[in-house]
Design an enzyme around this catalytic site. Structure first.
Site, PDB file in Angstrom:
ATOM      1  N   TYR A 143      28.112  32.492  44.729  1.00 18.94           N
ATOM      2  CA  TYR A 143      29.022  31.586  44.030  1.00 18.94           C
ATOM      3  C   TYR A 143      30.217  31.216  44.908  1.00 18.94           C
ATOM      4  O   TYR A 143      30.533  30.033  45.070  1.00 18.94           O
ATOM      5  CB  TYR A 143      29.509  32.244  42.740  1.00 18.94           C
ATOM      6  CG  TYR A 143      30.382  31.354  41.880  1.00 18.94           C
ATOM      7  CD1 TYR A 143      29.841  30.247  41.238  1.00 18.94           C
ATOM      8  CD2 TYR A 143      31.737  31.634  41.701  1.00 18.94           C
ATOM      9  CE1 TYR A 143      30.633  29.436  40.438  1.00 18.94           C
ATOM     10  CE2 TYR A 143      32.537  30.826  40.900  1.00 18.94           C
ATOM     11  CZ  TYR A 143      31.978  29.734  40.265  1.00 18.94           C
ATOM     12  OH  TYR A 143      32.759  28.927  39.482  1.00 18.94           O
ATOM     13  N   VAL A 185      36.202  38.256  31.164  1.00 16.34           N
ATOM     14  CA  VAL A 185      37.053  39.291  30.592  1.00 16.34           C
ATOM     15  C   VAL A 185      37.574  38.918  29.206  1.00 16.34           C
ATOM     16  O   VAL A 185      37.626  39.761  28.298  1.00 16.34           O
ATOM     17  CB  VAL A 185      38.189  39.648  31.579  1.00 16.34           C
ATOM     18  CG1 VAL A 185      39.130  38.481  31.797  1.00 16.34           C
ATOM     19  CG2 VAL A 185      38.945  40.872  31.126  1.00 16.34           C
ATOM     20  N   ASN A 188      34.628  39.123  26.730  1.00 17.89           N
ATOM     21  CA  ASN A 188      34.235  40.537  26.631  1.00 17.89           C
ATOM     22  C   ASN A 188      35.154  41.301  25.676  1.00 17.89           C
ATOM     23  O   ASN A 188      34.702  41.984  24.757  1.00 17.89           O
ATOM     24  CB  ASN A 188      34.294  41.213  28.007  1.00 17.89           C
ATOM     25  CG  ASN A 188      33.014  41.040  28.794  1.00 17.89           C
ATOM     26  OD1 ASN A 188      32.089  40.394  28.352  1.00 17.89           O
ATOM     27  ND2 ASN A 188      32.982  41.630  29.976  1.00 17.89           N
ATOM     28  N   GLY A 205      42.727  48.701  35.573  1.00 22.27           N
ATOM     29  CA  GLY A 205      43.347  47.658  34.765  1.00 22.27           C
ATOM     30  C   GLY A 205      44.573  47.031  35.387  1.00 22.27           C
ATOM     31  O   GLY A 205      45.207  46.171  34.778  1.00 22.27           O
ATOM     32  N   THR A 208      45.117  41.708  38.483  1.00 18.14           N
ATOM     33  CA  THR A 208      45.746  40.625  37.723  1.00 18.14           C
ATOM     34  C   THR A 208      44.874  39.370  37.693  1.00 18.14           C
ATOM     35  O   THR A 208      44.081  39.116  38.608  1.00 18.14           O
ATOM     36  CB  THR A 208      47.124  40.252  38.294  1.00 18.14           C
ATOM     37  OG1 THR A 208      46.964  39.646  39.588  1.00 18.14           O
ATOM     38  CG2 THR A 208      48.016  41.471  38.390  1.00 18.14           C
ATOM     39  N   PRO A 270      38.151  40.639  42.863  1.00 18.76           N
ATOM     40  CA  PRO A 270      39.492  40.418  43.416  1.00 18.76           C
ATOM     41  C   PRO A 270      40.554  41.228  42.674  1.00 18.76           C
ATOM     42  O   PRO A 270      40.502  41.375  41.450  1.00 18.76           O
ATOM     43  CB  PRO A 270      39.713  38.917  43.210  1.00 18.76           C
ATOM     44  CG  PRO A 270      38.352  38.339  43.048  1.00 18.76           C
ATOM     45  CD  PRO A 270      37.537  39.394  42.383  1.00 18.76           C
ATOM     46  N   GLN A 272      43.894  40.463  42.814  1.00 17.59           N
ATOM     47  CA  GLN A 272      44.955  39.576  42.356  1.00 17.59           C
ATOM     48  C   GLN A 272      44.430  38.144  42.298  1.00 17.59           C
ATOM     49  O   GLN A 272      43.635  37.733  43.130  1.00 17.59           O
ATOM     50  CB  GLN A 272      46.161  39.613  43.299  1.00 17.59           C
ATOM     51  CG  GLN A 272      46.948  40.911  43.285  1.00 17.59           C
ATOM     52  CD  GLN A 272      48.124  40.842  44.244  1.00 17.59           C
ATOM     53  OE1 GLN A 272      47.969  40.527  45.417  1.00 17.59           O
ATOM     54  NE2 GLN A 272      49.313  41.140  43.738  1.00 17.59           N
ATOM     55  N   ARG A 273      44.904  37.401  41.311  1.00 19.82           N
ATOM     56  CA  ARG A 273      44.521  35.994  41.214  1.00 19.82           C
ATOM     57  C   ARG A 273      45.598  35.256  40.431  1.00 19.82           C
ATOM     58  O   ARG A 273      45.816  35.519  39.260  1.00 19.82           O
ATOM     59  CB  ARG A 273      43.160  35.889  40.511  1.00 19.82           C
ATOM     60  CG  ARG A 273      42.555  34.497  40.489  1.00 19.82           C
ATOM     61  CD  ARG A 273      42.327  33.912  41.857  1.00 19.82           C
ATOM     62  NE  ARG A 273      41.493  34.692  42.741  1.00 19.82           N
ATOM     63  CZ  ARG A 273      40.177  34.839  42.633  1.00 19.82           C
ATOM     64  NH1 ARG A 273      39.531  34.322  41.631  1.00 19.82           N
ATOM     65  NH2 ARG A 273      39.511  35.516  43.528  1.00 19.82           N
TER      66      ARG A 273
END
Length: 314
Positions: A143, A185, A188, A205, A208, A270, A272-273
């Site tokens: 992807y 997420v 879910n 958790g 981000t 990842p 962080q995003r």
């Protein structure tokens, strides 16, 4: 305008169909129903301005259109990893075929690219100038790299054939018509909570994400297509939340007594995003309007109704 939307029966595509149909434009919806659902566009079937075609974009098609909105590609990890070779083919051959169509008929072409082209970023937040940190041989590469080559094709068609392109990099988006089992997420957490299950967080958790409500995203997409900007342009909500914060927001809205459990983080996920959206603000006069709390309430009610309908039919 005569619009072709590939992936038009999917989550984002169907919302775009709604906006364009409500504006009185003609829409051809193209979908192979791998992740799209005919029910998402069923209210337009039979309308004189709407046409629905079952077709896989990895095969060429001849149509007469003014604009091509190329959204076709599974976007959730569960779906794009189900058949990674097919995912890569969809990104490369699908984009190649649609760009070829755009060139032949002189259509303006918009590519729905992704924040995943930034990979596991070393720069935070991510500007469009950042070239990314992507594992070319990992389980997400079909992807991530697929969308990178799709962007490459767009700019090569622009340079070689003067094809009019628009490239948008979509960050995490949520809202009604997400699939309950797509592995994203937001869906879910909501589905687990509505079923009375413990909410599963992968990793500790602390990773981000930034969550953009679908109506805001579609508005940004339309503004980019109508603009003179080529892109790439980030479209997403710059509000940054940890995954645990999201889990707590969902839990507290549905059942505060539910437990939050943790499992190991998937490979290449990842940490962080977050988008920088300065270009979108400056050139498109766009920024998201819907807060995460408001968007979650709408999305939770959508899934509540979907699960109620499913239970009634069992």
């Amino acid at each position: 305008m005569r619009n072709l939307i590939t992936g038009g029966a999917g989550f984002l595509g169907s919302h775009l169909v709604d906006r364009l149909m409500q504006a009185g434009e003609e829409v051809i919806c193209l979908d192979n129903y791998f992740t799209g659902r005919k029910a998402n566009v069923s209210n337009w079937i039979g309308h004189s301005n709407f046409e629905l075609i079952r077709h896989d974009v990895t095969e060429p098609i001849k149509l007469e259109v003014d604009r091509i909105w190329h959204l076709a590609c599974p976007a959730s990890p569960i779906h794009y990893q189900f058949n990674p070779i097919k995912t890569a083919k969809t990104s490369f051959l699908g984009t190649y075929n649609m760009l070829g169509l755009a060139r032949r008929v002189g259509a303006r072409f918009l590519l729905a690219s992704t924040s995943e082209i930034y990979g596991d970023p070393e720069i935070h937040p991510q500007p469009e100038s950042y070239r990314g940190c992507v594992n070319t041989i990992g389980i997400r590469s079909c992807y991530d790299e697929g969308k990178r080559i799709a962007e490459t094709l767009c700019f090569d068609y622009q340079r070689m054939h003067d094809t009019e392109i628009r490239v948008m990099r979509i960050f995490n988006t949520y809202g009604p018509r997400m699939l309950p089992d797509d592995g994203r997420v937001v869906s879910n957490f909501i589905v687990q909570a509505l079923r009375g299950e413990s909410i599963t967080v992968y990793g500790d958790g602390s990773q981000t994400r930034s969550f953009c409500y679908v109506d805001d995203l579609i508005e940004g997409m339309i503004r980019l297509m109508n603009s003179n900007e080529t892109g790439p342009i980030n479209i997403g909500n710059p509000g940054e939340f940890t995954i645990r914060q999201l889990a707590e927001l969902v839990r507290d809205r549905i059942n505060p007594d539910l437990k939050i459990i943790t499992k190991s983080l998937p490979k290449d996920d990842p940490l962080q995003r977050q988008p920088l959206i300065n270009l979108a603000k400056q050139h498109l006069h766009w920024e998201p309007k819907i807060a995460l709390s408001q968007g979650l309430d709408i999305t939770i009610e959508y899934f509540r109704e979907q699960l109620r309908h499913t239970s009634a039919n069992d």
